[in-house]
Design an enzyme around this catalytic site. Structure first.
Site, PDB file in Angstrom:
ATOM      1  N   GLU A   1      -2.267  -6.571   9.497  1.00 51.82           N
ATOM      2  CA  GLU A   1      -4.089  -6.218   9.976  1.00 51.82           C
ATOM      3  C   GLU A   1      -4.064  -5.238  10.650  1.00 51.82           C
ATOM      4  O   GLU A   1      -5.257  -5.395  11.303  1.00 51.82           O
ATOM      5  CB  GLU A   1      -3.800  -7.267  11.107  1.00 51.82           C
TER       6      GLU A   1
ATOM      7  N   ASN B   1       0.956  -0.924   0.156  1.00 50.79           N
ATOM      8  CA  ASN B   1      -0.122   0.065  -0.348  1.00 50.79           C
ATOM      9  C   ASN B   1       0.722   1.094  -0.316  1.00 50.79           C
ATOM     10  O   ASN B   1       1.922   1.101   0.648  1.00 50.79           O
ATOM     11  CB  ASN B   1      -0.996   0.487   0.701  1.00 50.79           C
TER      12      ASN B   1
ATOM     13  N   HIS C   1       0.652   5.057   1.268  1.00 44.54           N
ATOM     14  CA  HIS C   1       0.401   6.700   2.424  1.00 44.54           C
ATOM     15  C   HIS C   1       0.552   7.499   2.404  1.00 44.54           C
ATOM     16  O   HIS C   1       2.077   7.334   1.998  1.00 44.54           O
ATOM     17  CB  HIS C   1       0.254   6.255   3.575  1.00 44.54           C
TER      18      HIS C   1
HETATM   19  C1  GRF Z   1      -2.809   8.652  -2.473  1.00 46.99           C
HETATM   20  O1  GRF Z   1      -2.714   9.783  -1.699  1.00 46.99           O
HETATM   21  C2  GRF Z   1      -2.635   7.859  -1.755  1.00 46.99           C
HETATM   22  O2  GRF Z   1      -1.048   7.700  -1.199  1.00 46.99           O
HETATM   23  C3  GRF Z   1      -3.252   7.017  -0.594  1.00 46.99           C
HETATM   24  O3  GRF Z   1      -4.535   7.918  -1.227  1.00 46.99           O
HETATM   25  C4  GRF Z   1      -4.364   8.788  -2.970  1.00 46.99           C
HETATM   26  C5  GRF Z   1      -4.717   8.228  -4.023  1.00 46.99           C
HETATM   27  O4  GRF Z   1      -4.149   8.671  -4.788  1.00 46.99           O
HETATM   28  N1  GRF Z   1      -4.061   6.406  -0.190  1.00 46.99           N
HETATM   29  P1  GRF Z   1      -4.124   8.319  -6.751  1.00 46.99           P
HETATM   30  O5  GRF Z   1      -5.968   8.296  -6.342  1.00 46.99           O
HETATM   31  O6  GRF Z   1      -4.067   7.391  -6.556  1.00 46.99           O
HETATM   32  O7  GRF Z   1      -4.329   9.419  -7.128  1.00 46.99           O
END
Ligand code: GRF
Length: 188
Positions: free
Chosen positions: A141, A106, A108
């Site tokens: 988790e 993921n 973030h």
């Molecule tokens: C990004 O800032 C990501 O880190 C977060 O949600 C946002 C999604 O942006 N989880 P995108 O849809 O990839 O433009």
């Protein structure tokens, strides 16, 4: 390596991965794009690759577990070995995450472990930090708590807004996602 990309909204990270794979910067096959939101802006960005898109709208499922069951049918059929969350805004169940241990990554928009959860950029500005950034991590988790794979830092200027910070961080997200994915794929 067969990968699945999950997204919910704008899809800039999703598109960034797709482009890197198309340009052979990453030697993986994107077997499926899974979107939980039929109104996601990212859907249009897929253009001809929409053949590989499956919209599984979470509104049609009574629980995240039922949504995941439907998703897993596709993941198994397509022999997926890595799930890339790219702006995926649902919290996956602990059971699902356990079954896919170290097979979900993921991105973030903060320097974890600071500012977990929603609106990380706003949290950073409200706190008054001078630097923030983004983190790519394995999913475990606990929310935004899995092993960190890579991070990138951005400075916060005096007049920073949520919007300007989001844009700055997004540029870094795109870079570290591709690097991390390339390395994972090489190792497998
Ligand atoms: C990004 O800032 C990501 O880190 C977060 O949600 C946002 C999604 O942006 N989880 P995108 O849809 O990839 O433009």
């Amino acid at each position: 390596m067969n990968i699945a990309i999950f997204f919910s909204g704008n899809g800039s990270n999703m598109l960034n991965i797709k482009n890197a794979v198309d340009e052979k910067k990453i030697e993986a096959n994107i077997k499926v794009y899974i979107c939980n939101n039929r109104n996601a802006k990212g859907i249009k960005k897929l253009k001809e690759s929409r053949d590989n898109l499956i919209i599984i709208d979470h509104h049609n499922f009574s629980s995240i577990n039922n949504w995941e069951k439907e998703v897993e049918k596709h993941l198994k059929n397509l022999e997926i070995s890595l799930i890339c969350l790219a702006g995926f805004m649902k919290i996956l169940s602990k059971k699902f995450v356990k079954r896919w241990e170290r097979k979900i990554i993921n991105i973030h928009p903060s320097l974890l472990p600071a500012f977990k959860g929603l609106n990380a950029q706003k949290q950073a500005l409200n706190y008054g930090v001078k630097y923030s950034g983004c983190t790519i991590h394995y999913v475990n988790e606990e929310l935004d708590s899995g092993e960190i794979i890579d991070q990138s830092i951005v400075g916060i200027s005096k007049n920073e807004t949520v919007s300007s910070l989001t844009k700055k961080i997004l540029i870094e997200e795109h870079k570290i996602y591709i690097n991390a994915l390339r390395n994972i794929v090489k190792r497998n």
